[in-house]
Design a protein around this motif. Sequence first.
Motif, PDB file in Angstrom:
ATOM      1  N   SER A 179       0.715  -1.111   0.052  1.00 39.66           N
ATOM      2  CA  SER A 179      -0.207  -0.055  -0.028  1.00 39.66           C
ATOM      3  C   SER A 179       1.000   1.077  -0.014  1.00 39.66           C
ATOM      4  O   SER A 179       1.916   1.594   0.938  1.00 39.66           O
ATOM      5  N   PRO A 180       0.412   2.178  -1.003  1.00 41.09           N
ATOM      6  CA  PRO A 180       1.503   3.145  -0.877  1.00 41.09           C
ATOM      7  C   PRO A 180       1.363   4.482  -0.044  1.00 41.09           C
ATOM      8  O   PRO A 180       1.902   5.410   0.429  1.00 41.09           O
ATOM      9  N   ASP A 181       0.463   4.093   0.960  1.00 46.60           N
ATOM     10  CA  ASP A 181       0.161   5.005   1.976  1.00 46.60           C
ATOM     11  C   ASP A 181      -0.712   4.340   3.127  1.00 46.60           C
ATOM     12  O   ASP A 181      -1.474   3.301   2.872  1.00 46.60           O
ATOM     13  N   VAL A 182      -0.764   4.677   4.419  1.00 47.16           N
ATOM     14  CA  VAL A 182      -1.678   4.168   5.304  1.00 47.16           C
ATOM     15  C   VAL A 182      -3.082   4.211   4.818  1.00 47.16           C
ATOM     16  O   VAL A 182      -3.889   3.070   5.174  1.00 47.16           O
ATOM     17  N   GLY A 183      -3.643   5.218   4.147  1.00 50.47           N
ATOM     18  CA  GLY A 183      -4.915   5.245   3.841  1.00 50.47           C
ATOM     19  C   GLY A 183      -5.445   4.214   2.925  1.00 50.47           C
ATOM     20  O   GLY A 183      -6.765   3.975   2.608  1.00 50.47           O
ATOM     21  N   LYS A 193      -5.602 -10.742   0.080  1.00 56.64           N
ATOM     22  CA  LYS A 193      -6.431 -11.653   0.426  1.00 56.64           C
ATOM     23  C   LYS A 193      -6.803 -12.394  -1.020  1.00 56.64           C
ATOM     24  O   LYS A 193      -6.672 -13.680  -1.018  1.00 56.64           O
ATOM     25  N   ARG A 194      -7.071 -11.868  -2.132  1.00 56.14           N
ATOM     26  CA  ARG A 194      -7.477 -12.362  -3.393  1.00 56.14           C
ATOM     27  C   ARG A 194      -6.064 -13.429  -3.951  1.00 56.14           C
ATOM     28  O   ARG A 194      -6.414 -14.407  -4.513  1.00 56.14           O
ATOM     29  N   ILE A 195      -4.946 -12.920  -3.456  1.00 54.10           N
ATOM     30  CA  ILE A 195      -3.988 -13.664  -4.351  1.00 54.10           C
ATOM     31  C   ILE A 195      -3.071 -14.482  -3.079  1.00 54.10           C
ATOM     32  O   ILE A 195      -1.997 -14.891  -3.250  1.00 54.10           O
ATOM     33  N   ASN A 196      -3.605 -14.300  -1.957  1.00 60.17           N
ATOM     34  CA  ASN A 196      -3.020 -15.082  -1.030  1.00 60.17           C
ATOM     35  C   ASN A 196      -1.404 -14.504  -0.683  1.00 60.17           C
ATOM     36  O   ASN A 196      -0.708 -15.089  -0.645  1.00 60.17           O
ATOM     37  N   ALA A 197      -1.279 -13.135  -0.574  1.00 60.98           N
ATOM     38  CA  ALA A 197      -0.025 -12.693  -0.606  1.00 60.98           C
ATOM     39  C   ALA A 197      -0.056 -11.606   0.583  1.00 60.98           C
ATOM     40  O   ALA A 197      -0.695 -11.282   1.278  1.00 60.98           O
ATOM     41  N   PRO A 198       1.309 -11.759   1.435  1.00 58.71           N
ATOM     42  CA  PRO A 198       1.435 -10.599   2.353  1.00 58.71           C
ATOM     43  C   PRO A 198       1.525  -9.292   2.173  1.00 58.71           C
ATOM     44  O   PRO A 198       1.462  -8.799   1.058  1.00 58.71           O
ATOM     45  N   LEU A 199       1.411  -8.362   3.182  1.00 58.49           N
ATOM     46  CA  LEU A 199       1.007  -6.906   2.902  1.00 58.49           C
ATOM     47  C   LEU A 199       2.303  -6.131   3.643  1.00 58.49           C
ATOM     48  O   LEU A 199       2.723  -6.333   4.659  1.00 58.49           O
ATOM     49  N   SER A 200       2.666  -4.975   2.676  1.00 58.26           N
ATOM     50  CA  SER A 200       3.570  -4.297   3.345  1.00 58.26           C
ATOM     51  C   SER A 200       2.998  -2.862   2.938  1.00 58.26           C
ATOM     52  O   SER A 200       1.981  -2.353   2.388  1.00 58.26           O
ATOM     53  N   ILE A 201       3.582  -1.786   3.766  1.00 58.27           N
ATOM     54  CA  ILE A 201       2.919  -0.275   3.753  1.00 58.27           C
ATOM     55  C   ILE A 201       4.189   0.629   3.355  1.00 58.27           C
ATOM     56  O   ILE A 201       5.318   0.359   4.016  1.00 58.27           O
ATOM     57  N   VAL A 202       4.007   1.711   2.584  1.00 57.26           N
ATOM     58  CA  VAL A 202       4.836   2.757   2.615  1.00 57.26           C
ATOM     59  C   VAL A 202       4.237   3.825   3.151  1.00 57.26           C
ATOM     60  O   VAL A 202       2.932   4.436   2.667  1.00 57.26           O
ATOM     61  N   ASP A 203       4.631   4.483   4.461  1.00 57.53           N
ATOM     62  CA  ASP A 203       4.318   5.541   5.021  1.00 57.53           C
ATOM     63  C   ASP A 203       5.028   6.562   4.556  1.00 57.53           C
ATOM     64  O   ASP A 203       6.063   7.002   4.471  1.00 57.53           O
ATOM     65  N   LYS A 204       3.976   7.461   3.920  1.00 62.21           N
ATOM     66  CA  LYS A 204       4.572   8.890   3.489  1.00 62.21           C
ATOM     67  C   LYS A 204       3.961  10.177   4.332  1.00 62.21           C
ATOM     68  O   LYS A 204       2.687  10.017   4.728  1.00 62.21           O
ATOM     69  N   MET A 215       9.467   9.226   3.441  1.00 62.43           N
ATOM     70  CA  MET A 215       8.849   7.827   3.029  1.00 62.43           C
ATOM     71  C   MET A 215       9.589   6.633   3.962  1.00 62.43           C
ATOM     72  O   MET A 215      10.806   6.691   3.795  1.00 62.43           O
ATOM     73  N   THR A 216       8.670   5.917   4.497  1.00 64.21           N
ATOM     74  CA  THR A 216       9.232   4.908   5.339  1.00 64.21           C
ATOM     75  C   THR A 216       8.494   3.349   4.877  1.00 64.21           C
ATOM     76  O   THR A 216       7.343   3.553   4.952  1.00 64.21           O
ATOM     77  N   VAL A 217       9.244   2.669   4.744  1.00 61.01           N
ATOM     78  CA  VAL A 217       8.650   1.156   4.302  1.00 61.01           C
ATOM     79  C   VAL A 217       8.439   0.413   5.906  1.00 61.01           C
ATOM     80  O   VAL A 217       9.223   0.151   6.532  1.00 61.01           O
ATOM     81  N   ILE A 218       7.139  -0.180   5.981  1.00 62.55           N
ATOM     82  CA  ILE A 218       6.811  -0.804   6.968  1.00 62.55           C
ATOM     83  C   ILE A 218       6.660  -2.401   6.458  1.00 62.55           C
ATOM     84  O   ILE A 218       5.624  -2.600   5.747  1.00 62.55           O
ATOM     85  N   GLY A 219       7.439  -3.161   6.985  1.00 61.79           N
ATOM     86  CA  GLY A 219       7.394  -4.562   6.530  1.00 61.79           C
ATOM     87  C   GLY A 219       8.845  -4.695   5.857  1.00 61.79           C
ATOM     88  O   GLY A 219       9.374  -4.077   5.329  1.00 61.79           O
ATOM     89  N   LYS A 225       8.908  -9.616  -4.975  1.00 66.84           N
ATOM     90  CA  LYS A 225       8.171  -8.934  -6.167  1.00 66.84           C
ATOM     91  C   LYS A 225       7.237  -7.898  -5.748  1.00 66.84           C
ATOM     92  O   LYS A 225       6.152  -8.578  -5.316  1.00 66.84           O
ATOM     93  N   CYS A 226       7.305  -6.815  -5.500  1.00 69.03           N
ATOM     94  CA  CYS A 226       6.694  -5.693  -4.846  1.00 69.03           C
ATOM     95  C   CYS A 226       5.562  -5.238  -5.781  1.00 69.03           C
ATOM     96  O   CYS A 226       5.703  -4.868  -6.952  1.00 69.03           O
ATOM     97  N   VAL A 227       4.103  -5.468  -5.344  1.00 67.21           N
ATOM     98  CA  VAL A 227       3.102  -4.854  -6.236  1.00 67.21           C
ATOM     99  C   VAL A 227       2.376  -3.774  -5.698  1.00 67.21           C
ATOM    100  O   VAL A 227       1.927  -3.889  -4.533  1.00 67.21           O
ATOM    101  N   ILE A 228       2.622  -2.491  -6.156  1.00 65.14           N
ATOM    102  CA  ILE A 228       2.125  -1.372  -5.241  1.00 65.14           C
ATOM    103  C   ILE A 228       0.650  -1.114  -5.870  1.00 65.14           C
ATOM    104  O   ILE A 228       0.169  -1.340  -7.196  1.00 65.14           O
ATOM    105  N   VAL A 229      -0.302  -1.044  -5.123  1.00 67.00           N
ATOM    106  CA  VAL A 229      -1.796  -1.008  -5.454  1.00 67.00           C
ATOM    107  C   VAL A 229      -2.275   0.356  -4.794  1.00 67.00           C
ATOM    108  O   VAL A 229      -2.296   0.779  -3.663  1.00 67.00           O
TER     109      VAL A 229
END
Length: 338
Positions: A179-183, A193-204, A215-219, A225-229
Amino acid sequence: MPLTNEPKLIAGNANRTLANAIARRLSMHRGMSIDLCDARVERFNDGEIFVEVYENVRGEDMFIVQPTSNPANDNLMELLIITDALRRSSAGRITAVVPYFGYARQDRRTKARTPITAKLVANMMVEAGIERVLTLDLHATQIQGFFDIPVDNLYASPVFALDIKHHFKEGMDDIMVVSPDVGGVARARELAKRINAPLSIVDKRREKPGEVAEMTVIGSVEGKKCVIVDDLVDTAGTLCKAADLLMDHGAAEVHAYISHGVLSGPAVERVTNSKLSSLVITDSIEASSEVHRCPNIRIVPTAPLFAQAIINTWNGTSVSSLFEDKTLVPLYEGTYHA
C-alpha cells in the motif's frame, strides 16, 4: 415505435473507445447487435456543448458512458447535458456509467474555507435527472453517501488479481502487495487476500499537497516482487519515489497496479525512466498515444466488467456478484487463465 426491451447505450466524447468496447461486449452477451445510440455531442465555436439524440428513447433504459476525466469540467458538462436531453425525451431510466469519477479527491474539508466538490458534483448529477450511478474504484467510498440515488461502486482488484495470477504464475510465493500510504491499506489488503500474498506499507508524510517530505517502508520487502496498489496515479512522482524506496530496501522487482491512469504532466516520462518494471492501469480513462507508446505501461480492459454490470442493472440482478471469481473469470475468458 416499440421499445427495444434491451439496454441502450449513449456516450459522450470522454472515452469513446471504452464505450464502443462495452457495446461490443453487450452484443456478445445478448446475441444481437447493440450499438451506441445515434447522437451528436458537439461544441459551438464559443465552447458551449450541444447534444442531439437522433433515436427514439421514450421509455428506454438508458446508460450514459462518460468518465469525468481531464478535461473534467467539459466531460462533466457533457454528462449533465446528455442527461437533460434524455430526460426531456422521456427516457424511462437514466444510469450514468462513470468509469472515473472526477473531483473525487475533494471529498472532505481538509482546512477552513474549502469546498467539498465531490458532494457538489453528486448534487448536480442527481438534479440533472440521473437515477443511478455505476462507477469504478471511487477515491473515497463514502462518496456513495453523497448521492440520494443508488451508486454501484465496482472494484478493479478482482480483475487485477486475475492479471497477477496470469503474469506471475511461476512466482506467486514471491509476491508482496504494497500500500503506498496508510489510507490505502484496505484496498491493498483486499487484493492481498485474493492472491494470498503478504502486505507491506509505504508510510509517506506530506509537508504540503503534492510534495512528499519523508517515506518509510513498514515490513520486509527484501527479495520480493512488490506490487503497489492504488486507486489513481496522477503525476506519478510519489509512485516513482515509492518504487525507488522499495528497491533500496532490497525488493527484486516493483510493479504497480493502479485503477485510474490520470497520468498528467510529466507522469509518462517519469514512469518510463523509473525503476518500475511495469505499471498496470485500466482503460477507465482514455489513454493518450504517449501512454500507449510507453514500454512499461500496460492497460487491462474493463469492458467485460462494465458490460455485465449494465446487464445486471438492467435486469435487476446482483452487481456485487461481479466481485467473485466464479462470476468474473468467465467474463475474462480468453484474456486470462487463472
